[in-house]
Design a protein around this motif. Structure first.
Motif, PDB file in Angstrom:
ATOM      1  N   GLU B 105      23.340  14.222 -15.034  1.00 23.65           N
ATOM      2  CA  GLU B 105      24.593  13.709 -14.481  1.00 23.65           C
ATOM      3  C   GLU B 105      24.568  12.195 -14.389  1.00 23.65           C
ATOM      4  O   GLU B 105      25.541  11.515 -14.711  1.00 23.65           O
ATOM      5  CB  GLU B 105      24.812  14.295 -13.074  1.00 23.65           C
ATOM      6  CG  GLU B 105      25.365  15.694 -13.066  1.00 23.65           C
ATOM      7  CD  GLU B 105      26.751  15.776 -13.690  1.00 23.65           C
ATOM      8  OE1 GLU B 105      27.629  14.988 -13.288  1.00 23.65           O
ATOM      9  OE2 GLU B 105      26.947  16.609 -14.586  1.00 23.65           O
ATOM     10  N   ARG B 113      33.163   6.551 -13.134  1.00 25.80           N
ATOM     11  CA  ARG B 113      32.129   7.327 -12.446  1.00 25.80           C
ATOM     12  C   ARG B 113      31.532   6.545 -11.291  1.00 25.80           C
ATOM     13  O   ARG B 113      31.271   5.355 -11.394  1.00 25.80           O
ATOM     14  CB  ARG B 113      31.007   7.706 -13.414  1.00 25.80           C
ATOM     15  CG  ARG B 113      31.348   8.904 -14.253  1.00 25.80           C
ATOM     16  CD  ARG B 113      30.282   9.158 -15.278  1.00 25.80           C
ATOM     17  NE  ARG B 113      29.212  10.017 -14.789  1.00 25.80           N
ATOM     18  CZ  ARG B 113      29.319  11.324 -14.640  1.00 25.80           C
ATOM     19  NH1 ARG B 113      30.466  11.929 -14.887  1.00 25.80           N
ATOM     20  NH2 ARG B 113      28.307  12.040 -14.215  1.00 25.80           N
ATOM     21  N   ALA B 423      31.372  16.132  -8.368  1.00 24.36           N
ATOM     22  CA  ALA B 423      31.215  15.893  -9.803  1.00 24.36           C
ATOM     23  C   ALA B 423      32.539  16.057 -10.537  1.00 24.36           C
ATOM     24  O   ALA B 423      32.810  15.377 -11.522  1.00 24.36           O
ATOM     25  CB  ALA B 423      30.166  16.849 -10.377  1.00 24.36           C
ATOM     26  N   VAL B 428      29.057  11.263  -8.559  1.00 22.54           N
ATOM     27  CA  VAL B 428      27.764  11.932  -8.657  1.00 22.54           C
ATOM     28  C   VAL B 428      27.026  11.788  -7.334  1.00 22.54           C
ATOM     29  O   VAL B 428      26.600  10.701  -6.964  1.00 22.54           O
ATOM     30  CB  VAL B 428      26.913  11.350  -9.802  1.00 22.54           C
ATOM     31  CG1 VAL B 428      25.593  12.099  -9.897  1.00 22.54           C
ATOM     32  CG2 VAL B 428      27.667  11.427 -11.120  1.00 22.54           C
TER      33      VAL B 428
END
Lengths: 487, 487
Positions: B105, B113, B423, B428
């Motif tokens: 991940e 992200r 996620a 994350v």
């Protein structure tokens, strides 16, 4: 004083016998902490062994923590019990140490050294200037991430490039089936770690790649050697071995086999894959020298398309051994799992090295470099074969090309002592025994054609063979450290 | 159709139960090659589990070669028997796969992200320009050997530099006692390979460094967790564990422990070394975050001087994760043996990377960089702690500095589902269970302070805790893929 018994007739090498005997004396408290061991010369004379044998045994006992060496004074039993370094049977580690002797020797640099036993081409044959150019170009690359961790599976553009290169030799693999590794060693190691457990049986080439043998021994697996013929592994012998053993993996070299320099024939390749299917083992194909092959050659992976074959390669022999960029290609599901093994064991790749290789493959004249190397190798092989013939060594088999000549000394059954004597004259020879799965004695030597036309090497070999001393363990009349000679 | 039985009350995770049940059906030929599995939604509804659970189970079965995924059509039993990929018990590999979820991940890049669970500082905090400068300087270095293999023990000038740096923190080691490695992972891995055999017992921090746990499991050893306190490992618990177990090694973090951010106290360090002596185990000290410590801190190796301690470190967190340069320092005899293990497993080092690190340490303003990083970390930690307090998370313990805050959600016993939900929003999180030796459930999360002041993270956590849905496995009301928000 020590009163140990050595039996030169036993299959156990004398060094091992001495190490074991002294360890027993220490364990039994006959030799107590602080006790001085007999001086090397005295020990050698008393037991009728060579001084090299004693030095090697003492050194190993120092490395194992049983002895201490005091400069100028000798060897003493270590003064306190160090924690036992390993729960493994001692011979596993000692074996692994044996297998690294050659590597350590080859890593020592020096202007007067002749690395006739080396595994790589001379650095000056490769494109040093090209690597430096690529290094400078790298600093201008837009996708350079100089401080970030690389992706676990490896730099995607290099994997895409490898996909194309593999297609050229008939191996169909998507970039997703390719995992970049820290040299070919990590590729082989990841496969070991995933497939093997202690006690498993593994097939290897005999003779074959010695450093892999050392690693396999650390995994505690049993090595079974498949004899090598000029057409590749001896398929009849393989069939006979499979009646007795149930291997999980067969590690084999297809193209320009190390150390014999021969290629796998299509017929043998087909038969090996049939046997792999029938006996349910995977084949790990090592193709590290393949790019140097002068002619088309057969790969197992080109036939089987990575069903039972895991294909491994590297750019260490042609572009740079410094960067440590290798790869494996395999089934998609395995590529995923082997990447996981890579993550837990080594985290990610060194993306910078991978980008540098990518740069060299895309912008650099890699094909031209390979053509030049192949040409030089053909000439150097010719010169090496003529030199060996002059001094009385027999190349057997005739190599199909590449870096190595595998040659034997008529009448000699073990070339190790010759290698030891050569080391004293700064000549690194690769004795045949290190290429054998159990380190069995061998009268062969592996010559690297890139380092074998130094007249000092020829003179040393001529002296050794003329004197006929190698066969009975005596010493070659030496010139003590002769000066480097031009030409 | 499938007729399997799932028990949410069992300690075995549901995903594992599904994987095992389907494998059994395939082994029993109830599910035959080519058979279609129920669609994910249908399976989820039929068995009352979340769709994520089904997706994960199916994905794992694909990775193991039991299922095939056909795009747009669903999942099918693999049409032919693939060679069993491993002789190990299935759970070893599956566990290792679990342990890599977080790493995979974190390796996925993307502008939107938020890597709140990452193990490294944001790349922009490090000195990218400095690395590029050093890279250019490298091309002019006289001792650059761009195509040659590096020395097995590692680039000598960098080892000499490390000798000086270790002396500064009170660890006496000659350059000969230092072995350079491919990141700290190879250092830890070489130690495992040398000391461990399957079935051995190994102590680890609980919570502790998850990627190491995955690797240890591949070695087939039993992990025993030593609870972590704000003063380091709980020495009373350690003593109690030693009454039952005979570990060979204890892997522990001394400074800025991952994940709790706490330091080892001198008293605990002394007691651990006493116990190591009494119970005859070696301590492997991981000091990868030590250079970021705001205050003086105790290392085990500073007390014991590398008798029973193997000290490991790396420059991946402060200079570059890309280059993969780590090291270990240990007794001289061990340094020799561990170098041999390095040779047989990975051959030599990537000297170019090591020279680059040497360049950065000698010419670059490393100390200034560290001061800057420490300052930024103090500020970012303050901001993270305030944010976590606002949304209702408790930092426990208070970190001594460094990269991480270890925080728990009151009333929550397992943060994994929260991480899965995050996620989906490109956030994350690092759930506590991955830091536990057996993957036990944990209500904690590890936050990287360098990534934790993104308002999207705060909003997600606030929503999750307000809704109170995390505790009962429900879903957080989502904004589907919200746009990146400045600030």
């Amino acid at each position: 004083m020590l009163q140990i018994t050595l039996s030169p007739d036993l299959p156990t090498p004398l060094v091992d016998q001495i190490v074991q005997a002294i360890r027993n004396r220490i364990d039994d408290r006959v030799l107590r902490p602080g006790a001085r061991l007999p001086p090397i010369r005295q020990f050698a004379e008393q037991y009728g062994v060579s001084r090299f044998t004693v030095v090697e045994a003492y050194d190993r006992l120092v490395a194992l923590g049983h002895l201490q060496s005091r400069r100028g004074s000798g060897f003493y039993v270590a003064s306190r019990a160090l924690p036992a370094p390993s729960a493994r049977p001692g011979d596993v580690i000692e074996r692994a140490i044996d297998a690294t002797w050659l590597m350590r020797e080859m890593a020592v640099d020096g202007p007067d050294r002749i690395l006739a036993g080396a595994g790589s081409l001379p650095a000056e044959w490769l494109d040093e200037a090209g690597v430096l150019r690529a290094l400078r170009a790298l600093t201008r690359r837009k996708d350079l991430r100089p401080v970030s961790y690389g992706s676990p599976q490896g730099y995607a553009p290099l994997r895409a490039q490898l996909q194309v290169r593999l297609a050229e030799i008939g191996i169909g693999a998507t970039a997703g089936q390719i995992v970049l590794t820290y040299g070919i060693h990590q590729a082989l190691d990841i496969v070991c770690r995933y497939f093997l457990k202690p006690g498993d049986c593994v097939l290897v080439d005999d003779p074959g790649y010695w450093n892999l043998f050392g690693n396999l021994r650390l995994y505690g697996v049993a090595l079974v050697g498949v004899p090598r013929t000029p057409e590749g592994p001896d398929v009849r012998a393989l069939e006979a071995l499979l009646a007795e053993h149930q291997p999980r993996l067969f590690f084999t070299h297809s193209v320009l086999h190390n150390p014999t320099g021969c290629n796998l024939s299509p017929a043998n390749a087909f038969r090996i894959l049939q046997l792999a299917e029938k006996h349910d083992f995977m084949v790990v194909e090592d193709d590290i020298y393949g790019d140097l092959a002068p002619n088309a050659a057969t790969r197992l992976a080109s036939l089987d398309q990575l069903s039972r074959v895991i294909y491994t390669g590297s750019f260490s022999k042609t572009l740079s051994g410094n960067l440590r960029v290798g790869f494996l290609a395999c089934r998609p599901d395995l590529a995923h799992l082997l990447t996981d093994v890579k993550i837990v064991s080594m985290m990610s790749s060194a993306e910078l090295s991978e980008q540098l290789i990518h740069q060299l493959l895309t912008d650099g004249p890699y094909r031209k470099l390979l053509e030049r190397l192949k040409g030089r190798l053909v000439e150097a092989t010719g010169r090496s074969l003529r030199m060996l013939e002059r001094v009385g060594l027999q190349a057997d088999p005739e190599p199909a090309g590449g870096v190595f000549v595998w040659a034997r000394i008529p009448g000699l059954t073990d070339s190790s002592e010759l290698a030891r004597l050569a080391a004293r004259e700064n000549i690194v020879l690769a004795p045949g025994s290190v290429f054998r799965p159990q380190g069995q004695p061998s009268g062969y030597l592996r010559f690297n054609v890139g380092f074998s036309d130094d007249p000092r090497l020829e003179r040393f070999l001529a002296r050794a063979l003329d004197a006929g001393l190698t066969a009975n363990g005596g010493e070659v009349p030496t010139q003590s450290h002769p000066p480097a000679q031009p030409g």
